[in-house]
Enzyme design. Structure first.
Site, PDB file in Angstrom:
ATOM      1  N   LYS A  19       9.934   2.292   0.456  1.00 27.52           N
ATOM      2  CA  LYS A  19       8.811   2.253   1.401  1.00 27.52           C
ATOM      3  C   LYS A  19       8.422   3.689   1.741  1.00 27.52           C
ATOM      4  O   LYS A  19       9.258   4.451   2.219  1.00 27.52           O
ATOM      5  CB  LYS A  19       9.263   1.494   2.654  1.00 27.52           C
ATOM      6  N   GLY A  26       0.806  -1.215   0.000  1.00 27.46           N
ATOM      7  CA  GLY A  26       0.000   0.000   0.000  1.00 27.46           C
ATOM      8  C   GLY A  26       0.838   1.263   0.000  1.00 27.46           C
ATOM      9  O   GLY A  26       0.355   2.352  -0.303  1.00 27.46           O
ATOM     10  N   ARG A  27       2.099   1.103   0.371  1.00 25.47           N
ATOM     11  CA  ARG A  27       2.976   2.276   0.367  1.00 25.47           C
ATOM     12  C   ARG A  27       4.407   1.889   0.036  1.00 25.47           C
ATOM     13  O   ARG A  27       5.351   2.558   0.417  1.00 25.47           O
ATOM     14  CB  ARG A  27       2.932   2.981   1.714  1.00 25.47           C
ATOM     15  N   ASP A  55       1.553 -11.473   7.067  1.00 24.57           N
ATOM     16  CA  ASP A  55       2.106 -10.667   5.964  1.00 24.57           C
ATOM     17  C   ASP A  55       3.459 -10.087   6.344  1.00 24.57           C
ATOM     18  O   ASP A  55       4.150  -9.524   5.495  1.00 24.57           O
ATOM     19  CB  ASP A  55       1.138  -9.540   5.575  1.00 24.57           C
ATOM     20  N   ASN A  56       3.842 -10.232   7.602  1.00 23.73           N
ATOM     21  CA  ASN A  56       5.142  -9.742   8.047  1.00 23.73           C
ATOM     22  C   ASN A  56       6.110 -10.890   8.339  1.00 23.73           C
ATOM     23  O   ASN A  56       7.047 -10.732   9.117  1.00 23.73           O
ATOM     24  CB  ASN A  56       4.981  -8.863   9.286  1.00 23.73           C
ATOM     25  N   GLY A  79      -0.102   6.185   1.405  1.00 20.91           N
ATOM     26  CA  GLY A  79       1.063   5.669   0.693  1.00 20.91           C
ATOM     27  C   GLY A  79       2.388   6.254   1.160  1.00 20.91           C
ATOM     28  O   GLY A  79       3.431   5.985   0.583  1.00 20.91           O
ATOM     29  N   ARG A  82      14.575  -0.309   1.257  1.00 20.09           N
ATOM     30  CA  ARG A  82      14.786  -1.573   1.987  1.00 20.09           C
ATOM     31  C   ARG A  82      15.371  -2.599   1.031  1.00 20.09           C
ATOM     32  O   ARG A  82      14.924  -2.724  -0.100  1.00 20.09           O
ATOM     33  CB  ARG A  82      13.439  -2.045   2.529  1.00 20.09           C
TER      34      ARG A  82
END
Ligand code: AMP
Ligand code: MG
Length: 478
Positions: A113, A92-93, A250-251, A126, A176
């Site tokens: 990110k 999303g961002r 999701d992490n 975002g 990242r």
């Protein structure tokens, strides 16, 4: 493609295998340009190891205003269980610029990110604020210094724009670097859309990319290898008092790297119930729950693997259960192996689990600092409060052939002197964000890059926050 190519050759070598996967896994998406990109911090050592020329790296690229040659920007699709509830998510961002090949032959995701809205942004803007992006930079580099698999931080730039949270904050973008961004949630996404061909393609991609040495190339072996790596990773966290804080599926990266530094922190006083995250009201992701949660997350992954494990569903479930069953034993084995190192033990005895457990009980009762207790353990010096445990430990050490000096050397290699103490991280962030003074952050990063070294200047970083500040809370990096 690449019409904005950077004329200066900074050393980018993109080869983007993810965009060759089934198209439901991503959407082409350029970052949104920002007003005024400015470099805040650049990880020169990391740039060098990636074969990049640090002096040729421009803020415009890391702000998303320029696309480096060979990049093919996408937003990745994924789902995830957040605090136990299934949700469709996606970047999303974040924007994946592509995969950079290093001189050593590694394939690394380069992700921005905070680079603007994507079709997965839902109600988010975002964007990211400077404080949380610097915080991720510090903690991820600290983890790397501790030798724990992690995504890395290459650059933080400010955008010259304001992001609005409770208040207006300086906007920033973090670059990242990761072995990949394939998550448990990526598999969940394909399982939810019942896309078996894509699921198989992603499993094969994951195997080739992260588990190339698997003796047997099978989905069963892949699942086992993923579980093994997560068991090892979470054990490493536990051994340094790290609390991830938001272990949603999701992490959890299938590469076995620590990913997504939001409300994470290192524990000071030893207490298995420690929670820092302000949004974790049920203590789901408390320090002492982390292995159980990893197991739970892996069960969600195993569910997505069912059609890959056997054509017969009942048989698939049996296989999945069998594989998942290995997790507790694998976790304990990694944890106990690490504890032996922390206690200076070179061999294994059956009473070692009890010996480690008794020490932790004393630490909990006495409310001792986790890091400093281990760092200060010394078989040759009587420590107040350890009492009978010290004698037991000494006796245990004397039953191995190595000397006390050998034991101490081993201990110093696994009991860090320096961790990113919450108050020191906050101090560094406050100086950087409020007054643009990056000195404290660079000094902290320097100390964290070599956390096992016994330099006297590190004393500055060794004490926990003064009593009364235990209510430290962290917030999601939104
Ligand atoms: P996280 O809690 O950082 O793991 O993020 C969970 C989900 O929320 C992911 O899909 C993120 O991409 C999304 N997200 C977080 N912050 C923002 C934001 N400011 N704008 C858009 N999406 C966001
Ligand atoms: Mg996330």
């Amino acid at each position: 493609m690449n019409k904005n190519a950077n004329p200066i050759d900074a050393g980018w070598r993109f080869d983007n295998s993810y965009v060759r996967l089934p198209e439901e896994l991503f959407l082409p998406q350029n970052p949104e340009p920002v007003a005024k990109p400015a470099m805040v911090v650049l990880n020169r050592a990391l740039a060098k190891s990636m074969g990049l020329d640090a002096d040729a790296l421009e803020a415009e690229v890391f702000a998303g205003n320029k696309i480096p040659p060979g990049a093919e920007p996408i937003a990745q699709a994924y789902a995830g269980h957040q605090f136990g509830n299934f949700t469709m998510l996606g970047d999303g961002r974040a924007i994946l610029l592509g995969e950079h090949l290093t001189p050593a032959g590694a394939r690394l995701d380069v992700q921005l990110k905070g680079s603007g809205r994507t079709p997965f942004s839902r109600r988010g803007d975002g964007r990211a604020a400077l404080g949380p992006m610097l915080r991720e930079y510090i903690i991820s580099e600290a983890m790397n210094g501790l030798g724990i698999p992690t995504t890395r931080s290459l650059v933080v730039v400010t955008t010259g724009e304001t992001v609005y949270r409770d208040t207006g904050l300086p906007g920033a973008v973090l670059t990242r670097i990761a072995a990949s961004h394939i998550r448990v949630g990526t598999f969940e996404y394909l399982a939810a859309t019942r896309n078996l061909d894509a699921l198989r393609a992603l499993a094969d991609h994951t195997q080739k990319r992260h588990y190339p040495d698997l003796a047997v190339e099978s989905h069963r072996a892949l699942l086992e290898a993923i579980i093994e790596r997560q068991a090892a990773l979470v054990a490493r966290w536990m051994l340094v008092g790290f609390i991830h804080g938001v272990m949603n599926t999701d992490n959890m990266a299938l590469s076995g790297e620590t990913i997504d530094y939001g409300p994470c922190a290192f524990m000071d006083t030893y207490d298995p119930e420690t929670v820092f995250s302000s949004i974790d009201r049920q203590s789901r992701y408390a320090y002492g729950n982390q292995s159980r949660i990893a197991h739970w997350n892996l069960a969600r992954l195993a569910e997505t693997f069912l059609p890959l494990l056997d054509d017969d569903e009942t048989r698939g479930v049996e296989i999945a259960k069998e594989i998942l069953g290995i997790f507790p034993e694998r976790f304990e084995s990694h944890w106990l192996g690490g504890m032996r190192e922390k206690l200076g033990l070179f061999n294994a005895e059956s009473e070692d689990l009890g010996l480690a457990g008794e020490l932790l009980e004393i630490m909990a009762r006495e409310q001792w600092d986790f890091t400093n207790t281990f760092r200060n353990l010394n078989p040759a010096a009587e420590a107040p409060g350890l009492g009978a445990w010290q004698a037991k430990w000494q006796a245990r050490l004397s039953r191995q052939p190595q000397t006390i000096e050998d034991a101490l050397a081993r201990m110093h290699k696994s009991n860090p002197a320096v961790i990113p103490r919450n108050h020191k991280v906050e101090e560094a962030l406050a100086a950087a964000v409020a007054s643009g003074d990056l000195g404290p952050m660079h000094r902290l990063l320097e100390a964290l890059s070599n956390p096992f070294e016994d330099a006297s200047e590190k004393e500055h970083y060794r004490n926990p926050a003064p009593a009364g500040s235990e209510t430290y809370q962290t917030f999601c990096g939104t």
